[in-house]
Write an enzyme that holds these catalytic residues in place. Structure first.
Site, PDB file in Angstrom:
ATOM      1  N   HIS A   1      86.046  53.019  50.765  1.00 55.89           N
ATOM      2  CA  HIS A   1      86.545  54.315  51.264  1.00 55.89           C
ATOM      3  C   HIS A   1      87.426  55.027  50.230  1.00 55.89           C
ATOM      4  O   HIS A   1      88.308  55.790  50.586  1.00 55.89           O
ATOM      5  CB  HIS A   1      87.330  54.155  52.570  1.00 55.89           C
ATOM      6  CG  HIS A   1      86.651  53.291  53.578  1.00 55.89           C
ATOM      7  ND1 HIS A   1      85.777  53.778  54.512  1.00 55.89           N
ATOM      8  CD2 HIS A   1      86.698  51.949  53.766  1.00 55.89           C
ATOM      9  CE1 HIS A   1      85.316  52.782  55.258  1.00 55.89           C
ATOM     10  NE2 HIS A   1      85.857  51.657  54.821  1.00 55.89           N
TER      11      HIS A   1
ATOM     12  N   SER B   1      88.243  73.222  26.971  1.00 54.92           N
ATOM     13  CA  SER B   1      88.264  74.375  27.869  1.00 54.92           C
ATOM     14  C   SER B   1      88.481  75.622  27.030  1.00 54.92           C
ATOM     15  O   SER B   1      89.251  75.611  26.068  1.00 54.92           O
ATOM     16  CB  SER B   1      89.387  74.200  28.894  1.00 54.92           C
ATOM     17  OG  SER B   1      89.765  75.452  29.403  1.00 54.92           O
TER      18      SER B   1
ATOM     19  N   LYS C   1      93.028  70.636  28.026  1.00 55.19           N
ATOM     20  CA  LYS C   1      91.961  69.983  28.794  1.00 55.19           C
ATOM     21  C   LYS C   1      90.795  69.502  27.951  1.00 55.19           C
ATOM     22  O   LYS C   1      90.393  70.139  27.005  1.00 55.19           O
ATOM     23  CB  LYS C   1      91.414  70.974  29.838  1.00 55.19           C
ATOM     24  CG  LYS C   1      92.252  71.015  31.091  1.00 55.19           C
ATOM     25  CD  LYS C   1      91.704  72.034  32.043  1.00 55.19           C
ATOM     26  CE  LYS C   1      90.529  71.483  32.819  1.00 55.19           C
ATOM     27  NZ  LYS C   1      89.618  72.520  33.219  1.00 55.19           N
TER      28      LYS C   1
ATOM     29  N   GLU D   1      79.281  65.442  34.291  1.00 56.01           N
ATOM     30  CA  GLU D   1      79.117  66.406  35.388  1.00 56.01           C
ATOM     31  C   GLU D   1      77.679  66.924  35.452  1.00 56.01           C
ATOM     32  O   GLU D   1      77.123  67.123  36.529  1.00 56.01           O
ATOM     33  CB  GLU D   1      80.062  67.599  35.186  1.00 56.01           C
ATOM     34  CG  GLU D   1      81.519  67.257  35.441  1.00 56.01           C
ATOM     35  CD  GLU D   1      82.424  68.420  35.054  1.00 56.01           C
ATOM     36  OE1 GLU D   1      82.992  69.037  35.962  1.00 56.01           O
ATOM     37  OE2 GLU D   1      82.564  68.720  33.849  1.00 56.01           O
TER      38      GLU D   1
END
Ligand code: ARG
Length: 462
Positions: A157, A278, A284, A291
């Site tokens: 979970h 970025s 970043k 992804e």
């Protein structure tokens, strides 16, 4: 287009020119190698049948080789008006050898031709995918071995549950990929059936030696019903399904790596080559590659829906709907091949932050199950032990940060059965107590790693 070609095309197409709608050459030209090979094998059959003499057969084979070279060097001009790859190649053959090209289509229909070409293509694609799966499995073994002493939180979970070794975690993906590999082996068997010799739908009247064709083209089985043969696309369905299942596994893996590389987890860093900066926020590094693997999984799920929908209501035998099998097939192949290639490098690029992981391990009560087990070993029924630990631990956890901060008197509040030795329990003990087959103990994992390596060696010499 010369007059004869025009006549042929108009007979095939009818009077209205809607060729943009019916054409498939844009995508089925990928099958050129297979189409040429199967035509060459067919010319051998025509020689055996006395329809071609040796000289003619040689001329056709040679000319088909020239066409192959033209295609590979980019010289070949694919023409939309010829609709598909078969007609494009046939028309070029006609330009090279003249009327002799007309003999090649004797006793053969495009229906069986497209089925054969696609089967050959899928078989080659599967060999490529299997090899990439094995390489990704090898990457996973490598990363598991080089971080073999690292203990990480195991989750259910997405809550910290019990500690596991890093090797155990990555071996889970090894086994998912092993099932994928097996699915591709089954898809290969489904594809490995010669359908040439089925005619347009009812068989052929030319005494074509199908066993000879199977041997020539490397098929181990021969289709046993011509109606089924020209309409069967189960092998495409199997390939697309196997690709989707594998992509789902890669997507799960990507998702985890994305999470683990976030500042919130900070368990690992993905190599610079597999991240991007970025355009706005200089601090970043984005895990775009992982992804995109996750994102592209949707395409393969879509492909499975497309091919299933295409097949579900087709009457026997060949229907033009079947032309719609190619794009989902090619797209699944491209997506999976590229994603596997990316993941092989990406896994190799990972570095783990041992001290952050240790901090998380220590800053937790993942040892709770083992406290209950301790009481069970002292004779308490598990349900009672579980209730006692869970009840008291809530209060303890509000004041103490981790198991390491506990004193015996805290544990005595749970049960008088706790003795001093409970404080000696370490996270390693917890891991090592799971030493059954498939468990996370160091010895089970090192055995599992050895077995996994043997499995890979059997497939290829790694
Ligand atoms: N382009 C067709 C396909 O992909 C080839 C077979 C065409 N056969 C026909 N009878 N129109 O299925």
């Amino acid at each position: 287009m010369n007059k004869k070609d025009k006549d042929l095309v108009s007979i095939i197409r009818g009077s209205v020119d809607n060729s943009d709608f019916t054409k498939s050459v844009d995508f089925d030209k990928r099958l050129y190698k297979q189409d040429i090979l199967s035509s060459q094998a067919h010319s051998l059959i025509l020689e055996k049948l006395g329809i071609l003499n040796e000289k003619e057969r040689k001329k056709l084979i040679e000319s088909l080789n020239i066409i192959k070279e033209e295609i590979e060097s980019g010289k070949f001009v694919w023409k939309d008006e010829y609709e598909d790859l078969h007609m494009n190649i046939e028309s070029r053959l006609n330009e090279i050898v003249g009327p002799l090209s007309g003999k090649l289509h004797t006793g053969r229909s495009r229906n069986e031709q497209i089925s054969t070409d696609t089967r050959m293509y899928v078989k080659d694609a599967i060999e490529e995918i299997k090899e990439l799966i094995v390489r990704l499995q090898a990457s996973l073994l490598d990363i598991s071995e080089s971080n073999s002493s690292l203990i990480i939180p195991g989750y259910t979970h997405l809550q910290r549950a019990q500690p596991v070794t890093l090797g155990h975690h990555f071996l889970a993906y090894f086994h998912m990929l092993e099932r994928d590999y097996e699915r591709f082996v089954r898809a290969y068997h489904a594809s490995d059936v010669l359908t040439l010799g089925s005619g347009a739908l009812s068989g052929n009247s030319f005494q074509i030696d199908r066993q000879f064709l199977a041997n020539e083209l490397g098929f181990t089985k021969i289709s046993q019903n011509s109606l089924d043969a020209v309409s069967d696309r189960d092998f495409v369905l199997d390939f697309v399904y196997a690709s989707m299942a594998c992509m789902i596994h890669l997507s799960k893996l990507s998702e985890e790596l994305i999470l683990w590389s976030s500042s919130e987890f900070s368990f690992l860093t993905i190599g610079e080559k597999f991240t991007t900066g970025s355009s706005m926020m200089p601090q970043k590094r984005n895990p775009d590659f992982a992804e995109l693997v996750r994102g592209k999984t949707g395409r393969t799920i879509g492909s499975l829906v497309t091919i299933s929908t295409t097949l579900k209501a087709l009457p026997l035998s060949y229907n033009r709907d079947l032309q719609e099998d190619k794009e989902p097939l090619f797209d699944s192949f491209d997506t999976l091949r590229d994603s596997l290639q990316i993941m092989i490098g990406l896994i190799q690029s990972l570095t783990f932050d041992d001290s952050r992981i240790n901090e998380v391990i220590n800053d937790s009560f993942m040892i709770a199950t083992d406290l209950a087990d301790y009481l069970v070993k002292k004779g308490m029924p598990f349900r009672e032990a579980y209730a006692k630990v869970s009840l008291e631990l809530k209060t303890i956890m509000s004041t103490k940060k981790s198991f390491n901060d506990l004193e015996l008197k805290d544990l005595k509040k749970i049960s008088k059965l706790f003795e001093k030795d409970v404080l000696d329990l370490t996270i390693e003990d917890v891991v090592n107590s799971r030493d059954s087959i498939g468990g996370t103990s160091f010895s089970s994992v090192s055995k599992a790693l050895k077995e996994a390596k043997i499995l890979l060696k059997k497939k290829k010499n790694f």
